[in-house]
Enzyme design. Structure first.
Site, short mmCIF file in Angstrom:
data_model
loop_
_atom_site.label_atom_id
_atom_site.label_comp_id
_atom_site.label_asym_id
_atom_site.label_seq_id
_atom_site.Cartn_x
_atom_site.Cartn_y
_atom_site.Cartn_z
N CYS A 1 0.75 -1.14 -0.23
CA CYS A 1 0.43 0.50 0.10
C CYS A 1 1.01 1.11 -0.39
O CYS A 1 2.27 1.09 0.74
CB CYS A 1 -1.03 -0.01 0.96
SG CYS A 1 -2.27 -1.71 1.31
N ARG B 1 3.39 0.46 -5.04
CA ARG B 1 3.12 -0.35 -4.08
C ARG B 1 1.98 -1.00 -3.82
O ARG B 1 1.68 -2.01 -2.49
CB ARG B 1 2.89 0.65 -2.74
CG ARG B 1 4.80 1.66 -2.23
CD ARG B 1 4.07 2.55 -1.50
NE ARG B 1 4.16 2.05 -0.56
CZ ARG B 1 5.99 1.90 0.25
NH1 ARG B 1 6.14 1.72 -0.29
NH2 ARG B 1 5.27 1.67 1.74
N TRP C 1 -2.55 -2.33 -1.41
CA TRP C 1 -2.51 -4.20 -1.59
C TRP C 1 -3.08 -4.86 -1.01
O TRP C 1 -2.65 -4.95 0.56
CB TRP C 1 -0.70 -4.49 -1.73
CG TRP C 1 -0.63 -5.29 -2.38
CD1 TRP C 1 -0.20 -5.83 -3.72
CD2 TRP C 1 -0.20 -6.52 -1.58
NE1 TRP C 1 0.29 -6.96 -3.44
CE2 TRP C 1 0.40 -7.77 -2.63
CE3 TRP C 1 -0.11 -6.23 -0.19
CZ2 TRP C 1 1.32 -9.04 -1.78
CZ3 TRP C 1 0.90 -7.72 0.22
CH2 TRP C 1 0.50 -9.01 -0.48
N ASN D 1 -0.81 1.75 5.54
CA ASN D 1 -0.57 0.78 5.24
C ASN D 1 0.60 -0.20 6.30
O ASN D 1 1.37 -0.03 7.22
CB ASN D 1 0.88 1.28 4.66
CG ASN D 1 2.11 0.48 3.83
OD1 ASN D 1 3.80 0.77 3.84
ND2 ASN D 1 1.99 -0.63 4.06
N GLY D 2 0.55 -1.59 6.43
CA GLY D 2 1.01 -2.14 6.94
C GLY D 2 -0.17 -3.27 7.68
O GLY D 2 -0.88 -3.24 6.73
N GLU E 1 18.25 -14.90 -11.63
CA GLU E 1 17.61 -13.30 -11.78
C GLU E 1 16.58 -13.08 -13.09
O GLU E 1 15.33 -12.66 -13.33
CB GLU E 1 18.27 -12.14 -11.75
CG GLU E 1 18.44 -10.71 -12.20
CD GLU E 1 17.15 -10.51 -11.45
OE1 GLU E 1 16.48 -10.99 -10.09
OE2 GLU E 1 16.04 -8.81 -11.95
N LYS F 1 12.90 -12.59 -14.03
CA LYS F 1 12.05 -11.85 -14.52
C LYS F 1 10.84 -12.77 -15.01
O LYS F 1 10.12 -11.73 -15.36
CB LYS F 1 12.89 -11.32 -15.05
CG LYS F 1 13.60 -10.08 -14.56
CD LYS F 1 13.39 -8.73 -14.41
CE LYS F 1 12.58 -8.23 -13.15
NZ LYS F 1 13.81 -8.75 -11.72
N GLU G 1 7.74 -12.74 -13.12
CA GLU G 1 6.85 -12.75 -12.13
C GLU G 1 6.26 -11.05 -13.38
O GLU G 1 4.81 -10.63 -12.72
CB GLU G 1 7.80 -10.93 -11.22
CG GLU G 1 9.16 -10.94 -12.29
CD GLU G 1 9.54 -10.06 -10.49
OE1 GLU G 1 9.23 -9.66 -9.90
OE2 GLU G 1 10.62 -9.34 -11.24
N HIS H 1 20.39 -34.08 -12.30
CA HIS H 1 20.38 -34.20 -11.14
C HIS H 1 18.54 -34.38 -11.19
O HIS H 1 17.60 -34.55 -10.03
CB HIS H 1 20.59 -34.11 -9.75
CG HIS H 1 21.84 -34.47 -10.27
ND1 HIS H 1 22.81 -35.35 -10.00
CD2 HIS H 1 23.24 -33.22 -10.38
CE1 HIS H 1 24.57 -35.50 -10.20
NE2 HIS H 1 24.56 -33.76 -10.49
N LYS I 1 5.58 -2.71 -5.51
CA LYS I 1 7.15 -3.15 -5.11
C LYS I 1 7.99 -3.24 -4.15
O LYS I 1 8.44 -3.86 -3.51
CB LYS I 1 7.43 -1.83 -5.45
CG LYS I 1 8.98 -1.43 -5.92
CD LYS I 1 9.18 -1.00 -7.02
CE LYS I 1 10.72 -0.52 -7.39
NZ LYS I 1 11.46 -1.76 -8.17
C1 F6R Z 1 11.39 -8.43 -8.24
C2 F6R Z 1 11.61 -7.67 -6.91
C3 F6R Z 1 11.34 -8.20 -6.04
C4 F6R Z 1 12.52 -7.09 -4.81
C5 F6R Z 1 12.14 -8.08 -3.74
C6 F6R Z 1 13.14 -7.30 -2.84
O1 F6R Z 1 11.88 -7.63 -9.42
O2 F6R Z 1 11.71 -6.57 -7.05
O3 F6R Z 1 11.98 -9.16 -5.82
O4 F6R Z 1 14.15 -7.92 -5.22
O5 F6R Z 1 10.73 -7.42 -3.26
O6 F6R Z 1 12.88 -5.74 -2.65
P1 F6R Z 1 14.32 -5.21 -1.94
O7 F6R Z 1 15.07 -4.61 -2.79
O8 F6R Z 1 13.61 -3.51 -2.17
O9 F6R Z 1 15.11 -5.00 -0.47
#
Ligand code: F6R
Length: 606
Positions: A2, A28, A75, A101-102, A479, A483, A486, A502, A601
């Protein structure tokens, strides 16, 4: 997660400003949103399910009158995304409005008690807050500030909140505990929001609120105290160098694509971090007896790559542990001889903060790498290195990943020099090579983007992908796979290529796409064997290889070329085509890569 915002203006109406700030916070959370203002002795409120643009089209958020107001983009945690569960939430008298938020951990017991006297409308944990405040004001005839403080003393959990009250139309009350909240200082106006980017169009003067603090914000003054101790606090004030344009799309269809293209610039800025800071961090890590790296998601992949760099370049032992598992994996292991290197672009990820707090409570020293000045992680740390990516808005981390890698590369070279593991000449050569990475990324974007797009379009509807690499390239594979998962919602797995025999190789059938990351390092020969193993079973091979790598070319159905990169730093350049691959597959399939479903995010829940 949020996003929340509160604005108080001396002269003008705040709803268009709150709307603008919410747009910047939408990364967010984006399942519902709302704004409440005070006008002519009542709360005016508009809220609904959906993204902010959709809600605005339907309700015209800018038309709410009033010089004070709060806003929220959600969210969902407690209760489905719906109009009723959307914030702001009100008390029974409809005079108090709250955004939050929380997560309030004891909301069930609070609600059970309050429900005897109050009428609840939503399923959210948040709604207990306005009812608690209402009850305290009714009983003790105190002001909003005091009532909010007293209400918060009854609450357990994480929160950033902003509250307004019809009887006090000249004050916003806000508070935080383990959820982010910053205060913006303007001219004849003041602000608060979940992050700095939301406030960039209005002010660059930011006051930081700490966990356990509450603020009363008028248009011309700010007063901060601790929630429990009633101790007056003088907040630290920062001048922020980010510009509002940095948080806009700048002609790109999505933030993600813009941020992928900003990577050369972000890398250059990060590689220019003052050498004294790199040296300080390097010495602190070198002095540690036990070194743990911890992070979540993409940052965890950077941390894993860091572990390889520390071992390979600096002969420094470290262990990388994903933050959500940190406490359980290190029970009885953390003490005063421990150093934690915590990596978080936002500096607000609950899992990472939790790991850091746990380690700190057990006496560990905390070093952090983050992209956000004044973020919670930096305030919990003994030393912080700030990466220079500028604001990252796309939910999928891109440019913040490669600047984390670049910082770790700089640190590992510095440790190598301090420890005398490498000769100065070798360190200089590697540093020189590292300094070339912005150019390499730029060239790769220029030369390979249309090829990657074509490959993406060809493979966009494959139901599964496998990403394989060896050594440090395992982290690039992880990574790349994350990507794709997600933002394109395609099932994909990443494995060390040597491990595929394996188990994962059982998945391979004709046409199954396998992405290989094959820089010309010490793993090159072995990975050729791994390519042949899956090729023999009909896999389609997509390789990311150094330009002119004829061996890999012969074995691949598609090959994306990268200019020569010093091998321990290959994740910095080899990840770029994988970011583009995920982006173009997602957009081909009609998904918005900036707002992937179920994600946000900044993940501020455990
Ligand atoms: C993937 C992504 C998330 C963040 C994770 C940690 O694209 O953005 O997996 O990497 O939530 O976020 P931070 O780096 O802000 O701690």
């Amino acid at each position: 997660m949020c996003g929340i915002v509160g604005i108080i203006e001396k002269n003008s109406s705040v709803s268009p400003l709150i709307h603008e700030a919410l747009k910047r916070l939408e990364y967010r959370g984006y399942d519902s949103a709302g704004i409440a203002t005070i006008h002519q002795n009542s709360i005016c409120i508009k809220k609904d399910k959906g993204k902010i643009d959709e809600i605005h089209q339907k309700l015209d958020l800018d038309s709410l009158p009033g010089r004070i107001g709060i806003g929220h983009t959600r969210w969902a945690t407690h209760g489905l995304p719906s109009k009723i569960n959307a914030h702001p939430h009100l008390d029974c008298t409809k005079k108090i409005a709250v955004v939050h938020n929380g997560i309030i951990e004891n909301f069930l017991e609070l609600r059970e008690d309050l429900e005897r006297r109050h009428r609840f409308e939503s399923e959210t944990d948040t709604e207990v807050i306005p009812h608690l405040i209402e009850e305290i004001i009714l009983k003790t005839r105190c002001d909003l500030y005091t009532a909010t403080r007293k209400a918060l003393q009854k609450i357990r959990g994480t929160y950033a909140i902003v509250v307004i009250y019809v009887e006090e139309p000249n004050v916003l009350v806000c508070a935080r505990n383990e959820s982010p909240l910053v205060i913006g200082i303007g001219k004849n106006a003041n602000y608060c929001a979940s992050d700095i980017t939301a406030l960039l169009p209005f002010t660059k003067k930011i006051a930081l609120l700490n966990d356990g603090e509450i603020a009363a914000i008028n248009y011309d003054k700010i007063h901060v105290e601790t929630i429990n101790g009633e101790v007056v606090v003088k907040p630290e004030i920062y001048d922020i160098s980010w510009s509002p344009e940095m948080a806009q799309k700048g002609g790109y269809p999505h933030f993600m694509l813009k941020e992928i293209h900003e990577q050369p610039h972000a890398l250059t800025g990060t590689l220019l971090i003052r050498p004294e800071i790199i040296d300080q961090v390097a010495r602190a890590l070198n002095d540690s007896k036990k070194l743990y790296i911890t992070a979540a998601g993409t940052s965890n992949h950077a941390g894993l790559a860091g572990k390889y760099m520390f071992s390979k370049l600096s002969a420094l032992q470290s262990q990388a542990i994903i933050s959500s598992e940190f406490q359980e994996s290190t029970t009885n292991l953390i003490d005063q001889d421990t150093t934690i290197l915590a990596i978080s672009q936002s500096g607000e990820t609950a899992d990472t903060l939790n790991a850091v707090r746990f380690a700190k409570n057990n006496g560990a020293k905390i070093i952090s790498v983050t992209n956000v000045m004044g973020s919670t992680i930096s305030r919990l740390s003994d030393l912080t290195l700030y990466t220079q990516a500028g604001p990252e808005i796309g939910v999928a981390a891109t440019k913040t990943f490669i600047v984390q890698l670049a910082s770790l590369a700089l640190i590992s070279l510095q440790i190598a020099e301090i420890r005398g593991v490498l000769e100065s000449r070798e360190v200089d050569q590697l540093r020189e090579g590292l300094m070339q990475t912005p150019k390499i990324v730029e060239k790769t974007l220029k030369k390979e983007e249309s090829l990657v797009r074509d490959i993406a379009y060809e493979y966009a509807y494959k139901p599964n992908f496998l990403f394989l690499g060896r050594g440090i390239s395992t982290t690039t594979a992880m990574e790349g796979s994350l990507k794709l998962k997600e933002i394109a919602y395609i099932h994909s797995e990443a494995y060390p290529a040597g491990e595929s025999k394996h188990g994962p190789i059982a998945l391979i059938e004709p046409g199954f796409p396998v992405v290989f990351i094959t820089p010309p390092d010490e793993t090159h020969e072995k990975i050729i064997g791994n390519i042949m193993e899956v090729k023999a079973r009909g896999a389609k091979i997509i390789s990311i290889a150094e330009q002119n790598d004829h061996d890999i070319k012969k074995l691949s159905d598609k090959i994306i070329s990268i200019p020569p990169t010093p091998t321990p730093f290959s994740p910095i350049t080899y990840i770029v085509p994988l970011q583009l691959l995920a982006y173009y597959i997602a957009t081909k399939r009609g998904f918005d890569p900036d707002k992937p479903r179920n994600l946000a995010k900044s993940v501020t829940v455990l």
